[in-house]
Design an enzyme around this catalytic site. Sequence first.
Site, PDB file in Angstrom:
ATOM      1  CB  VAL A   1      -1.031  -0.003   1.394  1.00 35.26           C
ATOM      2  CG1 VAL A   1      -1.594   1.223   1.322  1.00 35.26           C
ATOM      3  CG2 VAL A   1      -1.521  -1.204   1.376  1.00 35.26           C
TER       4      VAL A   1
ATOM      5  N   GLY B   1       1.611   5.613  -0.050  1.00 34.67           N
ATOM      6  CA  GLY B   1       1.181   6.177   0.620  1.00 34.67           C
ATOM      7  C   GLY B   1       0.281   6.089   2.673  1.00 34.67           C
ATOM      8  CD1 TRP B   2      -0.141   7.268   7.597  1.00 33.19           C
ATOM      9  CD2 TRP B   2       0.101   5.340   7.247  1.00 33.19           C
ATOM     10  NE1 TRP B   2      -0.921   7.334   8.500  1.00 33.19           N
ATOM     11  CE2 TRP B   2      -0.303   5.905   8.177  1.00 33.19           C
ATOM     12  CE3 TRP B   2      -0.267   4.134   6.712  1.00 33.19           C
ATOM     13  CZ2 TRP B   2      -1.107   4.299   8.909  1.00 33.19           C
ATOM     14  CZ3 TRP B   2      -0.787   2.710   7.266  1.00 33.19           C
ATOM     15  CH2 TRP B   2      -1.083   3.693   8.386  1.00 33.19           C
TER      16      TRP B   2
ATOM     17  CB  SER C   1      -7.185  11.059   2.294  1.00 34.91           C
ATOM     18  OG  SER C   1      -6.943   9.929   0.991  1.00 34.91           O
TER      19      SER C   1
ATOM     20  CE  LYS D   1      14.587   4.422   6.508  1.00 44.86           C
ATOM     21  NZ  LYS D   1      15.466   2.498   6.616  1.00 44.86           N
TER      22      LYS D   1
ATOM     23  CB  SER E   1      -1.587  13.264  -2.806  1.00 45.72           C
ATOM     24  OG  SER E   1      -0.181  13.701  -3.737  1.00 45.72           O
TER      25      SER E   1
ATOM     26  CB  ALA F   1       2.934  11.791  -4.891  1.00 47.07           C
TER      27      ALA F   1
ATOM     28  CG  HIS G   1      -8.826   9.028  -8.485  1.00 44.58           C
ATOM     29  ND1 HIS G   1      -9.753   9.848  -8.519  1.00 44.58           N
ATOM     30  CD2 HIS G   1      -7.912   9.055  -8.103  1.00 44.58           C
ATOM     31  CE1 HIS G   1      -8.881  10.847  -8.260  1.00 44.58           C
ATOM     32  NE2 HIS G   1      -7.486  10.263  -8.379  1.00 44.58           N
TER      33      HIS G   1
END
Lengths: 488, 488
Positions: free
Chosen positions: A59, A61-62, A64, A92, A130, A133, A155
């Site tokens: 996974v 990203g962190w 939403s 990192k 995002s 990104a 999406h």
Amino acid sequence: MSRRGCAQVCNAVHLDFNTKVFEKEHVKFANTEEYIVRGGRDKFPKLQQAFSGIKTIGVLGWGSQAPAQAQNLRESIADAGLDITVSIGLRKDSPSWAEAEATGFSEEKGTLGEVLDVVSKSDMVILLISDAAQAKLYPRVLAAMKPGATLGLSHGFLLGVMRNDGVDFRKDINVVLGMGPSVRRLYEQGKSVNGAGINCSFAIHQDYTGTAADIAIGWAIAVGAPFAFPTTLESEYKSDIYGERCILLGAVHGMVEALFRRYTRQVTAGMGKDEGMSDEEAFVQSVESITGPISKTISTQGMVAVYNMLDEAGKKVFQEAYSASFKPAMDICLEIYEDVASGNEIRSVVQAGARFDRFPMGKIDSTYMWKVGSSVRAARVEDNIPLNPFTAGVYIATMMATIEVLREKGHPYSEICNESIIEAVDSLNPYMHARGVAFMVDNCSYTARLGSRKWAPRFDYILEQQAFTAIDSKAAVQQESISKFLQV
Amino acid sequence: MSRRGCAQVCNAVHLDFNTKVFEKEHVKFANTEEYIVRGGRDKFPKLQQAFSGIKTIGVLGWGSQAPAQAQNLRESIADAGLDITVSIGLRKDSPSWAEAEATGFSEEKGTLGEVLDVVSKSDMVILLISDAAQAKLYPRVLAAMKPGATLGLSHGFLLGVMRNDGVDFRKDINVVLGMGPSVRRLYEQGKSVNGAGINCSFAIHQDYTGTAADIAIGWAIAVGAPFAFPTTLESEYKSDIYGERCILLGAVHGMVEALFRRYTRQVTAGMGKDEGMSDEEAFVQSVESITGPISKTISTQGMVAVYNMLDEAGKKVFQEAYSASFKPAMDICLEIYEDVASGNEIRSVVQAGARFDRFPMGKIDSTYMWKVGSSVRAARVEDNIPLNPFTAGVYIATMMATIEVLREKGHPYSEICNESIIEAVDSLNPYMHARGVAFMVDNCSYTARLGSRKWAPRFDYILEQQAFTAIDSKAAVQQESISKFLQV
């Protein structure tokens, strides 16, 4: 339920998909039919087969969605007794690194690592970084993926970006869409975001292994979606980016600015401005009415119920407002759709991202109107909020305009309902009711915020310039438009 | 003269051109230099050599520029004793056919014909049909041209369209730009439009014959331009489309809407709205102040003179307004520039044109504010119009922002001055002073109207959301920004 209101509105395309693991349900509404999949914990035993061959889910990203999705996935997989590792990929030096550790992901356990390391070890890569990104990093992420792995998108934005760049996905991977935009759109910090209970769109964009549909549906079920609806990546990104620029966010913001101004001046009846409403009353009759009783009524009884609740005088006012607003609103909706479909809108978002260092996006919540709103909300007595027939006419006309464009462009039924009605009345408007429309805009994703800043003022101006002037000059109500609405 | 104000602002690119017939003048201002050509009737004897090989000039269209250009050309050619036919190309069913006949063009004399017939017989084709028609017809027009003929464009819009379409001009023709956008932008019916006296940009885009520069300059002189400044087709269409979306039209409209609202409410000093100005007074202090004394002062004495006219209290207000407005205005200006440069804006214009049948573009001049304006203008005493320091700060900050983006993007000096200052204070603002800003917008070309409708509300919102909130929260004046302005 608002779905009921949708049934006769939409003329959905027929989307089928090839699942060997899950049961398809054939759903028929009036003139439209669709296959859907029902989720729920009782389907967890099927996850083993759906995720066959998947040993690691990365996974990325962190933001939403990632914290909720990653934790839901990890728990569902444990409950289903599967031997699949859910691993988080971050920079990192990301400030989220510690947050991911705090929820039990760690380098030691091999469940937290540098983005491209995680990508290269994963059989499924869920891209939850995002939009900005994604636009920047996708070539490296794609290049690092294992052949035969599955790329999971939340999406379709990336497809739009890649089209503008003139490139395709590499052919030896699966590309699927899972989850809808609802979760993505809501990420105000501190808000508890949980995938459970959020209906989910899914799409199979590339099926290299022949199992992509089951992976996509398995993903939806593992994060807790009660229902999963098929769409395409293209249809999803268009309706998603379009919807948040229209009735979900941009249009509702622009509309209440125009209504608030009108009500404080209230020249309708040829009165001077001193006879307009107080600022507080104008806020109640515009914003509060929409995010309160109008939304609640649509959510539980449908759009026509709003009209039917009005007395005769109110019905007349509604008709005038609806009739004058529908076409101007649709003019802007269609322009938005075509700007999204042609790639203009995504190109603008990417260009704006590149300007942020120099011109950071400012908040819009500090203007006079929203200060009034803050004090109005503080003093609110929920049951006293009126259902203003003029406001209702403008709002519902714009909602119908949002729907009509998606219908003309052939979007699937469930997607139209979601991007025009359900997400508005069941998700965003209640949030706006709690915190204000401008605050909601300020706390959305960059893509949504940029879109709302761009299009809200367009709805504002066209309503004042075309709709309100028509009403004030006593233009005839267009009965055809009203009849069409009442038949919904 | 406003040119003086430009001198130190701009960092122009150096553009040279190869004329065998005319004299180049080397012009040096502060840090910038440019070659220009001086026009005038005394240069008519040189037209024979400049137009060598040209027997027929076909002027396509009969809209804003064509009647003036065609008649000026015809007279200049006659005065110069040349044997060149000026012929008008129109659709056979065009309502302009009779108008062209009334000014002495006719089928019998071979000076009026069907568009493509005229193209195929002309040695120079001057394309003065609307932007929308250019976008649709250019493949047929180009195909019908004689090898070695010269295509004369009145601005670079077509280049933008062709870039979006991924096509180039055929290589066996000259492609030149002549005349600036000023005449094109002003075409309210009944207004006497005459090329004489309008400075002119010219560009040589393709020089197949080696004589393209002389043809372009000859054209400028023959229609009566007192000065001709070199640019490129690309630079011209970018600055043209950009300028009318910024300070020339879009920004000034959005700005006065925001200022009018602010002045009627006037919460600045924490007053309730009853203490705001009357609607009439607010209109005078915003619109009238800009189109009247502020424009006149800039035109005759430059931007800094506006500041210097203010008393100490006024200077302080100006500084606050300027300081808070410059960056938000430049944020939108840069977005516009990048949307123009990436092709987004032209694509939107072409898409909008295709929607006009269904959604005709409405007038914007009927809202409450512009009704107030109409009565204010009727009762106007010119000498009583105040120079409002807040309005001046916002207006000049936005003008400087318009300039700064063009400067950063390397546009030639004369073009920057024209698209940011001269056309505003010497051409459009005086027109707005007579008829109102919204009326001016409603009577421009489709490209300009569409752009103004799109971007005016963006300037409005960002000024209210970012600039005015900063001023009201007593944000510190950014001295660097003020110093930079005062050094202009």
